[in-house]
Every structure is written in C-alpha cells, then in structure tokens.
Write an enzyme that holds these catalytic residues in place. Sequence first.
Site, PDB file in Angstrom:
ATOM      1  N   GLY A 131       0.845  -1.191   0.000  1.00 45.49           N
ATOM      2  CA  GLY A 131       0.000   0.000   0.000  1.00 45.49           C
ATOM      3  C   GLY A 131       0.873   1.231   0.000  1.00 45.49           C
ATOM      4  CB  THR A 187     -10.979   4.260  -7.923  1.00 45.43           C
ATOM      5  OG1 THR A 187     -10.589   4.424  -6.557  1.00 45.43           O
ATOM      6  CG2 THR A 187     -12.205   5.128  -8.207  1.00 45.43           C
ATOM      7  CD  GLU A 207      -4.820   9.911  -6.302  1.00 44.24           C
ATOM      8  OE1 GLU A 207      -3.905  10.703  -6.573  1.00 44.24           O
ATOM      9  OE2 GLU A 207      -5.864   9.801  -6.952  1.00 44.24           O
TER      10      GLU A 207
HETATM   11  C1  LIG Z   1     -11.800   3.964  -1.583  1.00 45.44           C
HETATM   12  C2  LIG Z   1     -10.379   3.739  -1.982  1.00 45.44           C
HETATM   13  C3  LIG Z   1     -10.000   3.952  -3.308  1.00 45.44           C
HETATM   14  C4  LIG Z   1      -8.684   3.689  -3.716  1.00 45.44           C
HETATM   15  N1  LIG Z   1      -8.360   3.794  -5.038  1.00 45.44           N
HETATM   16  C5  LIG Z   1      -7.144   3.366  -5.468  1.00 45.44           C
HETATM   17  C6  LIG Z   1      -6.841   3.277  -6.872  1.00 45.44           C
HETATM   18  O1  LIG Z   1      -7.649   3.648  -7.722  1.00 45.44           O
HETATM   19  N2  LIG Z   1      -5.643   2.757  -7.240  1.00 45.44           N
HETATM   20  C7  LIG Z   1      -4.721   2.335  -6.338  1.00 45.44           C
HETATM   21  O2  LIG Z   1      -3.656   1.878  -6.746  1.00 45.44           O
HETATM   22  N3  LIG Z   1      -4.967   2.423  -5.005  1.00 45.44           N
HETATM   23  C8  LIG Z   1      -6.161   2.908  -4.548  1.00 45.44           C
HETATM   24  N4  LIG Z   1      -6.442   2.955  -3.198  1.00 45.44           N
HETATM   25  C9  LIG Z   1      -5.438   2.507  -2.246  1.00 45.44           C
HETATM   26  C10 LIG Z   1      -4.846   3.608  -1.384  1.00 45.44           C
HETATM   27  O3  LIG Z   1      -4.013   4.439  -2.145  1.00 45.44           O
HETATM   28  C11 LIG Z   1      -4.140   2.929  -0.205  1.00 45.44           C
HETATM   29  O4  LIG Z   1      -5.152   2.400   0.625  1.00 45.44           O
HETATM   30  C12 LIG Z   1      -3.244   3.861   0.565  1.00 45.44           C
HETATM   31  O5  LIG Z   1      -2.123   4.245  -0.206  1.00 45.44           O
HETATM   32  C13 LIG Z   1      -2.758   3.241   1.888  1.00 45.44           C
HETATM   33  O6  LIG Z   1      -2.269   1.948   1.709  1.00 45.44           O
HETATM   34  P1  LIG Z   1      -2.788   0.771   2.679  1.00 45.44           P
HETATM   35  O7  LIG Z   1      -4.273   0.816   2.642  1.00 45.44           O
HETATM   36  O8  LIG Z   1      -2.134  -0.472   2.283  1.00 45.44           O
HETATM   37  O9  LIG Z   1      -2.341   1.221   4.125  1.00 45.44           O
HETATM   38  P2  LIG Z   1      -0.904   0.908   4.795  1.00 45.44           P
HETATM   39  O10 LIG Z   1       0.186   1.298   3.885  1.00 45.44           O
HETATM   40  O11 LIG Z   1      -0.914  -0.476   5.321  1.00 45.44           O
HETATM   41  O12 LIG Z   1      -0.922   1.924   6.013  1.00 45.44           O
HETATM   42  C14 LIG Z   1      -1.522   1.630   7.283  1.00 45.44           C
HETATM   43  C15 LIG Z   1      -1.146   2.773   8.238  1.00 45.44           C
HETATM   44  O13 LIG Z   1       0.290   2.804   8.399  1.00 45.44           O
HETATM   45  C16 LIG Z   1       0.771   4.102   8.090  1.00 45.44           C
HETATM   46  N5  LIG Z   1       2.099   3.995   7.474  1.00 45.44           N
HETATM   47  C17 LIG Z   1       2.511   3.154   6.484  1.00 45.44           C
HETATM   48  N6  LIG Z   1       3.791   3.375   6.174  1.00 45.44           N
HETATM   49  C18 LIG Z   1       4.212   4.398   6.974  1.00 45.44           C
HETATM   50  C19 LIG Z   1       5.447   5.108   7.125  1.00 45.44           C
HETATM   51  N7  LIG Z   1       6.514   4.818   6.366  1.00 45.44           N
HETATM   52  N8  LIG Z   1       5.510   6.079   8.055  1.00 45.44           N
HETATM   53  C20 LIG Z   1       4.422   6.389   8.828  1.00 45.44           C
HETATM   54  N9  LIG Z   1       3.231   5.759   8.719  1.00 45.44           N
HETATM   55  C21 LIG Z   1       3.137   4.786   7.807  1.00 45.44           C
HETATM   56  C22 LIG Z   1      -0.247   4.661   7.101  1.00 45.44           C
HETATM   57  O14 LIG Z   1      -0.193   6.072   7.049  1.00 45.44           O
HETATM   58  C23 LIG Z   1      -1.544   4.141   7.702  1.00 45.44           C
HETATM   59  O15 LIG Z   1      -1.941   4.976   8.760  1.00 45.44           O
HETATM   60  C24 LIG Z   1      -7.737   3.252  -2.759  1.00 45.44           C
HETATM   61  C25 LIG Z   1      -8.106   3.089  -1.421  1.00 45.44           C
HETATM   62  C26 LIG Z   1      -9.415   3.305  -1.034  1.00 45.44           C
HETATM   63  C27 LIG Z   1      -9.796   3.067   0.407  1.00 45.44           C
END
Ligand SMILES: Cc1cc2nc3c(=O)[nH]c(=O)nc-3n(C[C@H](O)[C@H](O)[C@H](O)COP(=O)(O)OP(=O)(O)OC[C@H]3O[C@@H](n4cnc5c(N)ncnc54)[C@H](O)[C@@H]3O)c2cc1C
Length: 383
Positions: A131, A158, A364
């Site tokens: 992510g 999305t 994003e």
């Molecule tokens: C409705 C929706 C639409 C989306 N649409 C798209 C899309 O069209 N295409 C696409 O590719 N993605 C899409 N996404 C994905 C979205 O970009 C990711 O959910 C987002 O980047 C976070 O990744 P994750 O959910 O794996 O969270 P994680 O990366 O697992 O993060 C979990 C928590 O840990 C924190 N964290 C992680 N790494 C660090 C760090 N290095 N330092 C401090 N804190 C950290 C994060 O901030 C968060 O609070 C979508 C998500 C949603 C919910």
Amino acid sequence: MDFAFTEEQQHLRRSVREFAEGEIAPHVMEWDEASHFPMEIMPKLGEMGLLGVIFPEEYGGADLGYIEYAIAIEELSRVDGSVGLIVAAHNSLCSNHIFKFGNEAQKKKYLAPLAQGKQIGAWSLTEPEAGSDAGGTRTTAKRDGKNWVLNGAKTFTTNGHYADVCVAMAVTDKSKNSHGISAFILEKGMPGFKPGKKENKLGMRASDTSEVIFSDCRVPEENMLGAEGEGFIGSLKILDGGRISIAALALGMAQGALEAATKYAKQRKQFGQPISEFQAIQFKLADMATQVEAARLLVYQAAWLADSGNARFTRESSMAKLFASEVAVRVANECVQIHGGYGFIKDYPAEKYYRDVKLCTIGEGTSEIQRLVIARQLLGKTK
Ligand SMILES: Cc1cc2nc3c(=O)[nH]c(=O)nc-3n(C[C@H](O)[C@H](O)[C@H](O)COP(=O)(O)OP(=O)(O)OC[C@H]3O[C@@H](n4cnc5c(N)ncnc54)[C@H](O)[C@@H]3O)c2cc1C
C-alpha cells in the site's frame, strides 16, 4: 498576484454546479445506499468534457488545465464525493499515465476514447501487501516472445469493475527493486484479466473499489506503458497530479458540509432562537469557513503550479492534499455536531459527508505519507 478566476473558469464552475445540483443531487442517497455506480451520468460527464479535462483536443480532451480540473472536481464533490472520485481516478491516474508516458499509438488508441468519455479508466498500483510501500509490488510480468504474462492481484482499484482500460504496475525485474516495476495498459476482456471482489465501504459508496486479478494474462509488448522499469517512478509523478484532484475532492466536500451546517444552523431553533445565534455555533462556522478558504488557496496554488509547467510540484500537491483532507474531516465532524442528533440521521447530508471525507486522508497516499513526502522535499532528500 491575482486570485481571481477568469470568466471562462467561473462559467465552468457554474455549469458543473448546475449539472451536479440538477442531475446528481436528487440521487445521492439512493446511489449511496445501493452502492450504485452512476453509469447513467457518465455520457453527460463526457459531453461536458469532464472525463478529459487536462488533455489536448487532438486526443479528444477539453484542453484545459489543472485549475479547471480542480474546479470541476470541487463542484462535483460538493454534491457527491463518489462522483468526484470516479472522475479523479479516470482523469488524473489512468488517462494521465497514458498521456504522460504513452507513445503516439497508445495515446490515439487508449487516451482518445477515455478523454472523450467513451470509455472508463482505472489505475492499479496498490496490492494487498503493498500500500504505502508500493515499491513492494508483487504482481509479476514475465516476457514470453512478443507478450508479457501478468500474474498477481491488485486491491482497492477505483472504477475496477467498470473500467474499459486499466493501467497496472507489475514487476518485470525483481533484482532492480522499485526500478524493476513497469506499467502496462490492460483492456477489459483480455483473457486472464478480470475484476475481483467489490469492496463494501464506509463511504464513497457510489464509487467502485475493487480487486483486479491477473491470471496468466497475456499482454502484447506494445502495451507496455513507458520504458521497462519506469512504472514505479512514473507512478510517483502521476500521483503528484492525482493528489491535486484528491485535495479538490476534499475541498468540495468540506464546502458542501460548511454550506449544509450554515443552512441548518439558521433553520434550527432551540431556546427560542435559531442555533446560529449562539456564539458557540458561530465560532464553529467561522473556524470551518476559515479552514476551507485556506485549503482552497493551497489547492489552487498547487493547480496553478501544475499548469505553469514547472518540472515538479510534488511538495505543493502533497501539502494541498494533506491540508485539504484533514480540514475536510474536521469540517464534516463539526457539520455533524451542528446538526445535533439529526447529524446522525440519513435525512440530512451531514452523516454522508462525515463518512465520505475520510477517504481523502487515505487514498493516493495517507496523511502520514504526505508528511513524509513534504519532509523529504524540505530536507532535500529527493533525487
Ligand atoms: C476507496 C479507496 C479507493 C482507492 N483507489 C485506489 C486506486 O484507484 N488505485 C490504487 O492503486 N490504489 C487505490 N487505493 C489505495 C490507497 O491508495 C491505499 O489504501 C493507501 O495508499 C494506503 O495503503 P494501505 O491501505 O495499504 O495502508 P498501509 O500502507 O498499510 O498503512 C496503514 C497505516 O500505516 C501508516 N504507514 C505506512 N507506512 C508508513 C510510514 N513509512 N511512516 C508512517 N506511517 C506509515 C499509514 O499512514 C496508515 O496509517 C484506494 C483506497 C481506497 C480506500
């Protein structure tokens, strides 16, 4: 320094507002409750040029800039964040990746129908295990003659179920880490390429968020987008522009929540007077309006920079996205509070803004990741 929008930009704002209030507002709750993707408005969005805002006319676009793009997303999202999100993913992620990195043949074949609104686009970077750390992509692409064979799965895409075209990132050379990730253009119906689970969400329920699955999916070599190994670095550049749209999405919802709260405060009477007569409510509204205005300045500054042709606007788009999304969450929270118990009830728009805006601090790049990006820029830790 001139903060005024041009006559054309004001006209665009009025037309998008009229369309959103006339053709989206009456259906917002019905679409939200049914998680209904509003396919019926896609042709009209295309006709208005909103599915190709930032692309040149030669590729079917409206030939406008990021300022106009932010105006459109702001106005759509003021009424329904889901529609703003659908349009944002289509324009600044999928289509823009093809525009920025595609060759002439790819732009003619894929960008033109997307920009004209004849097709819907999606962009798949996120995976279940990758992510925030998108460099940890696991989906693979292996060369086989004149094809690449993709295997793996993306999550949270999305428009995933409805997309005719999807730009997806896959590892072409594991030894090169993030420099071994490439971008590919996939078409609906390609054998081995299909949408998977459709997510059931807290908010933005009329937008589609789906898995995208690749099982021995053979993609012709001419569908590699940009140079081999350029997919991840390219994605970061695409997200610079994408974040302006998420900032505008947050701004639109914050504006909608502010207006809903102001209207309600003037109507609702307690202790023999409208609650807007209480200083506690007035101060909330004043703080909300001030924060929304500050967010607006950051959003349009980032959009202006993007239009000015400056090489990178990474810091400004991250700041706009971070600030506008956090503001939108606070403003939507106060909107519910000002509505009292009715803020919790679906007869009023407050609860929907409250549910929808949260996505903006996550999609994003989360707020934590925006801070990381901004800090890297401040400390000169960028390549
Ligand atoms: C409705 C929706 C639409 C989306 N649409 C798209 C899309 O069209 N295409 C696409 O590719 N993605 C899409 N996404 C994905 C979205 O970009 C990711 O959910 C987002 O980047 C976070 O990744 P994750 O959910 O794996 O969270 P994680 O990366 O697992 O993060 C979990 C928590 O840990 C924190 N964290 C992680 N790494 C660090 C760090 N290095 N330092 C401090 N804190 C950290 C994060 O901030 C968060 O609070 C979508 C998500 C949603 C919910």
